[in-house]
Write an enzyme that holds these catalytic residues in place. Structure first.
Site, PDB file in Angstrom:
ATOM      1  N   ARG A   5      45.327  38.092  24.939  1.00 21.32           N
ATOM      2  CA  ARG A   5      46.077  39.348  24.882  1.00 21.32           C
ATOM      3  C   ARG A   5      47.504  39.152  24.368  1.00 21.32           C
ATOM      4  O   ARG A   5      48.133  40.093  23.914  1.00 21.32           O
ATOM      5  CB  ARG A   5      46.181  39.950  26.292  1.00 21.32           C
ATOM      6  CG  ARG A   5      44.947  40.629  26.800  1.00 21.32           C
ATOM      7  CD  ARG A   5      45.006  42.112  26.492  1.00 21.32           C
ATOM      8  NE  ARG A   5      43.697  42.722  26.565  1.00 21.32           N
ATOM      9  CZ  ARG A   5      43.288  43.523  27.531  1.00 21.32           C
ATOM     10  NH1 ARG A   5      44.087  43.790  28.536  1.00 21.32           N
ATOM     11  NH2 ARG A   5      42.104  44.063  27.495  1.00 21.32           N
ATOM     12  N   LYS A  35      37.716  48.749  48.928  1.00 23.41           N
ATOM     13  CA  LYS A  35      37.084  47.558  48.366  1.00 23.41           C
ATOM     14  C   LYS A  35      36.269  46.858  49.447  1.00 23.41           C
ATOM     15  O   LYS A  35      36.742  46.706  50.573  1.00 23.41           O
ATOM     16  CB  LYS A  35      38.183  46.626  47.826  1.00 23.41           C
ATOM     17  CG  LYS A  35      37.834  46.003  46.504  1.00 23.41           C
ATOM     18  CD  LYS A  35      39.026  45.430  45.784  1.00 23.41           C
ATOM     19  CE  LYS A  35      38.513  44.487  44.717  1.00 23.41           C
ATOM     20  NZ  LYS A  35      39.497  44.176  43.691  1.00 23.41           N
ATOM     21  N   GLU A  50      49.575  40.983  30.534  1.00 23.11           N
ATOM     22  CA  GLU A  50      49.756  39.661  29.934  1.00 23.11           C
ATOM     23  C   GLU A  50      50.829  39.675  28.854  1.00 23.11           C
ATOM     24  O   GLU A  50      51.641  38.739  28.752  1.00 23.11           O
ATOM     25  CB  GLU A  50      48.433  39.157  29.349  1.00 23.11           C
ATOM     26  CG  GLU A  50      47.387  38.770  30.403  1.00 23.11           C
ATOM     27  CD  GLU A  50      46.627  39.944  31.011  1.00 23.11           C
ATOM     28  OE1 GLU A  50      46.803  41.090  30.536  1.00 23.11           O
ATOM     29  OE2 GLU A  50      45.851  39.730  31.963  1.00 23.11           O
TER      30      GLU A  50
HETATM   31  C1  TPP Z   1      43.169  41.505  30.650  1.00 18.11           C
HETATM   32  C2  TPP Z   1      42.643  41.061  31.973  1.00 18.11           C
HETATM   33  N1  TPP Z   1      43.470  40.445  32.846  1.00 18.11           N
HETATM   34  C3  TPP Z   1      42.986  40.047  34.042  1.00 18.11           C
HETATM   35  C4  TPP Z   1      41.689  40.270  34.379  1.00 18.11           C
HETATM   36  C5  TPP Z   1      41.138  39.745  35.697  1.00 18.11           C
HETATM   37  N2  TPP Z   1      40.734  40.842  36.573  1.00 18.11           N
HETATM   38  C6  TPP Z   1      39.466  41.214  36.699  1.00 18.11           C
HETATM   39  S1  TPP Z   1      39.254  42.497  37.726  1.00 18.11           S
HETATM   40  C7  TPP Z   1      40.902  42.540  38.060  1.00 18.11           C
HETATM   41  C8  TPP Z   1      41.432  43.543  39.024  1.00 18.11           C
HETATM   42  C9  TPP Z   1      41.047  44.892  38.621  1.00 18.11           C
HETATM   43  O1  TPP Z   1      41.484  45.782  39.591  1.00 18.11           O
HETATM   44  P1  TPP Z   1      40.956  47.268  39.555  1.00 18.11           P
HETATM   45  O2  TPP Z   1      40.934  47.760  38.169  1.00 18.11           O
HETATM   46  O3  TPP Z   1      41.736  48.044  40.526  1.00 18.11           O
HETATM   47  O4  TPP Z   1      39.448  47.135  40.008  1.00 18.11           O
HETATM   48  P2  TPP Z   1      38.863  46.790  41.455  1.00 18.11           P
HETATM   49  O5  TPP Z   1      38.320  45.399  41.348  1.00 18.11           O
HETATM   50  O6  TPP Z   1      39.954  46.898  42.452  1.00 18.11           O
HETATM   51  O7  TPP Z   1      37.790  47.766  41.676  1.00 18.11           O
HETATM   52  C10 TPP Z   1      41.592  41.569  37.354  1.00 18.11           C
HETATM   53  C11 TPP Z   1      43.029  41.302  37.435  1.00 18.11           C
HETATM   54  C12 TPP Z   1      40.872  40.922  33.443  1.00 18.11           C
HETATM   55  N3  TPP Z   1      39.577  41.158  33.675  1.00 18.11           N
HETATM   56  N4  TPP Z   1      41.369  41.313  32.266  1.00 18.11           N
END
Ligand code: TPP
Length: 632
Positions: free
Chosen positions: A394, A281, A366
């Site tokens: 959710r 990242k 969630e």
């Molecule tokens: C249902 C839901 N909960 C929380 C989020 C907030 N959120 C956005 S990106 C993220 C982390 C995603 O991690 P990953 O899939 O590993 O992607 P990365 O950013 O590490 O590339 C979160 C928790 C969301 N978008 N949707």
């Protein structure tokens, strides 16, 4: 001339050498850093997938092949090389590009995303549809290790492994959700990356072979064969393989050559495969690599030192919420703070640091979080959840079926409630009032400022009820916080201003906008309005509210939520059901269900929810002899 100058659409990648693709990746990173430093946005996730995106578009033939970006916050490179390079500096701005894939923006965006963990289910449905229609294109879901912790993704894997359609899953593993990823799946991925059992066994066999004095060629061959056998047996791809999805990897996510080779190979399988791509990242920008969480959803920043340019120095509601929970835990160890992968955004990070035993980050889960809270609650603990309004959607079934029907006490901080800037339609917090207010036996409160927030959270925990407290992302007025918590009478409103010409009902920080508008109407137009801080949208302070409606006759409701089914319509229902005659009602709120990309200020202005908008709308309303917005 840069290489990016020559690249507008994916076919432009085809003539490029690996070295040129690597240079292109550097050029794109530079642009992304510039864009996000100005507009804000998801910097670290986007920097992490530049190489991966180039390799994908080099091998697959979008838009015929469908590339689905889970969450979609990492799609900036995809946008840049699919015809939107010239607009990239408009991303997350009004009338600009969305920060997420949007099927109405480009044919290259296979589905809209924004909420996590949906890609695998969509990909699965699309693969079945493709096969039933005898089409041949590829379907590729790109999902992060964070999003993979979401229940819907795991449900999809379970089904994909059973029906076994041809489908390519790219698992983008950077060990991070927004914060470091959590849970058993994350551990399993680390285990796959390190390949520990294989390496250990390989070492043992090599040392045995070393003991044999003269190893002839045939012995070396045998050793190699044994090694391949061991690799096949021992490289643990087990979770996915066990589910019926072939595991391939780990693959170096910043080695374009390696990815191109593996992606090409992946087309050959006629069953579901998962390619485990390991990325970092923030790759390519030191401040983001050092602090990927802060640069996950970044404010504008200075490129040279990575320092954020903050629009306000005031503490956010989230911060006050976190501090309040911290104080509550200090007093009562039964209080347990919960987040679904958002410790930083929700302000619970300080609780995580100070009281790790009273804090749980459950991952992007969630639904689980609400039932987990139910389990804690039914067993005598005091769960306090912090969740963004948009992600609360959710867990509606858990709120109804699992908390409400058993009347389980849980306190929920609804962060990012109301209109949300930058992210567009997928992240709005405009539905919580309409949804929650239809659920029996719960409390839905909205504090007018930070001080009221801390008292409401305290009141909620003390009350032994299911209490939702909603507040926006943007800081409030910066009011002083009382040293000690005070109980706010549940379901009671607060009269802030008295006036003979009508009444404004408002809640949350918009109360101050309403009050300012009322004062301006008094000063400029000699119109005197009462202003009520509703505080509890559910249950309403019915006696007080009815009293004001009957006395004032001209009623204005203000909310930063959807009007249909929202606060204004609840007031309308009361007027009708109580059969109160000759009432003129103006309801200001959000009239669109799909909100354009814009800043919170722009949206608040658009829906006439700032003091100027309220002033002019109310003036117009009161000047009309016969009011046609709603008249009984
Ligand atoms: C249902 C839901 N909960 C929380 C989020 C907030 N959120 C956005 S990106 C993220 C982390 C995603 O991690 P990953 O899939 O590993 O992607 P990365 O950013 O590490 O590339 C979160 C928790 C969301 N978008 N949707």
């Amino acid at each position: 001339m840069s290489i990016l100058d020559k690249v507008n659409f994916p076919p432009d990648l085809n003539g490029l050498t690996i070295e040129e693709l690597e240079t292109l990746a550097k050029e794109i990173r530079k642009i992304i850093i510039q864009v996000v430093s100005k507009n804000g946005g998801h910097l670290s996730s986007n920097l992490g997938v530049v190489d991966l995106t180039l390799a994908l578009h080099r091998i697959f033939n979008a838009p015929e092949d469908k590339i689905i970006w889970d969450v979609g916050h990492q799609s900036y490179t995809h946008k840049i090389i699919t015809g939107r390079k010239d607009k990239i500096f408009s991303i997350r701005q009004r009338h600009g590009l969305s920060g997420y894939p949007d099927i109405f923006e480009s044919e290259y965006d296979a589905i809209n995303t924004g909420h996590a963990s949906t890609s695998l289910a969509f990909a699965s449905g699309m693969a079945v549809a493709r096969d039933k229609q005898n089409k041949k294109h590829n379907i590729i879901a790109v999902i992060g290790d964070g999003a993979l912790t979401g229940g819907v993704a795991l449900e999809a894997l379970n089904h994909i492994g059973q029906i076994k359609q041809r489908l390519i899953i790219i698992l983008n593993d950077n060990k991070m959700s927004i914060s470091p990823n959590v849970g058993g799946i994350s551990k399993h991925l680390n285990y796959l990356v390190s390949g520990r059992p294989y390496i250990r066994l390989k070492e043992v066999i090599q040392s045995i072979l070393r003991l044999i004095p003269a190893i002839g060629k045939s012995m070396v061959d045998i050793a190699r064969k044994i090694e391949v056998l061991i690799r096949t047996m021992m490289v643990p791809g087990s979770l996915f393989d066990e589910l019926g999805v072939k595991y391939i990897g780990p693959i170096h996510g910043h080695n374009i050559k390696e990815m191109i080779k593996e992606f090409e190979e992946s087309k050959k399988y006629d069953f579901p495969v998962l390619l485990h791509v390991v990325t970092e990242k923030g790759f390519g920008y030191k401040p983001a690599m050092q602090n990927p969480s802060s640069f996950h959803s970044s404010a504008p920043f200075d490129i040279h030192d990575g320092k954020f340019i903050r629009s306000s120095k005031l503490p956010s509601y989230s911060k006050i919420f976190g501090q309040t929970v911290l104080k509550l835990i200090k007093k009562d160890k039964r209080v347990i703070a919960l987040t679904a992968a958002m410790p930083e955004g929700t302000g619970l990070e300080i609780v995580q640091k100070k009281y790790p035993e009273n804090f749980y980050d459950v991952g992007i889960a969630e639904q689980y979080m609400f039932d987990f809270a139910g389990g804690l609650s039914i067993s005598g603990m005091k769960p306090v959840i912090a969740i963004y309004s948009t992600f609360l959607q959710r867990a509606i079934d858990q709120i109804i079926h699992d908390l409400t029907l058993m009347k389980l006490p849980v306190v929920v901080g609804i962060d990012r409630a109301g209109l949300v800037g930058g992210d567009g339609a997928t992240h709005q917090g405009i539905f919580d009032i309409a949804i929650l207010c239809s659920i029996p036996d719960i409390y839905v409160a909205s504090p007018k400022d930070e001080n009221e927030l801390q008292h409401m959270v305290y009141t909620g925990v003390k009350s032994n009820k299911t209490v939702f407290v909603r507040y926006p992302k943007e800081p409030g007025k910066g009011v002083n916080l009382d040293e000690d918590f005070k109980e706010i009478p549940l379901g009671k409103s607060e009269v802030l201003r008295e006036g003979k010409d009508g009444v404004i009902f408002a809640f949350g920080p918009l109360v101050y906008e309403a009050k300012d508008a009322a004062e301006k109407l008094s000063k400029n137009d000699k119109i005197e309005l009462s202003v009520i801080n509703v505080r509890f949208i559910k249950p309403l302070d019915k006696e007080l509210i009815l009293n004001y409606i009957k006395k004032k006759k001209r009623v204005i409701t203000i909310e930063d939520g959807i009007l249909e089914g929202g606060f204004g319509s609840i007031i309308k229902d009361i007027i009708v059901s109580e059969n109160i005659k000759k009432i003129n009602l103006l309801s200001l709120g959000v009239s669109d269900g799909i909100i354009e990309v814009a800043s919170r200020e722009e949206l608040i202005e658009k829906y006439n929810l700032n003091s100027e908008g309220i002033y002019s709308e109310v003036k117009r309303f009161l000047n009309k002899k016969r009011i046609n917005i709603f008249k009984i």
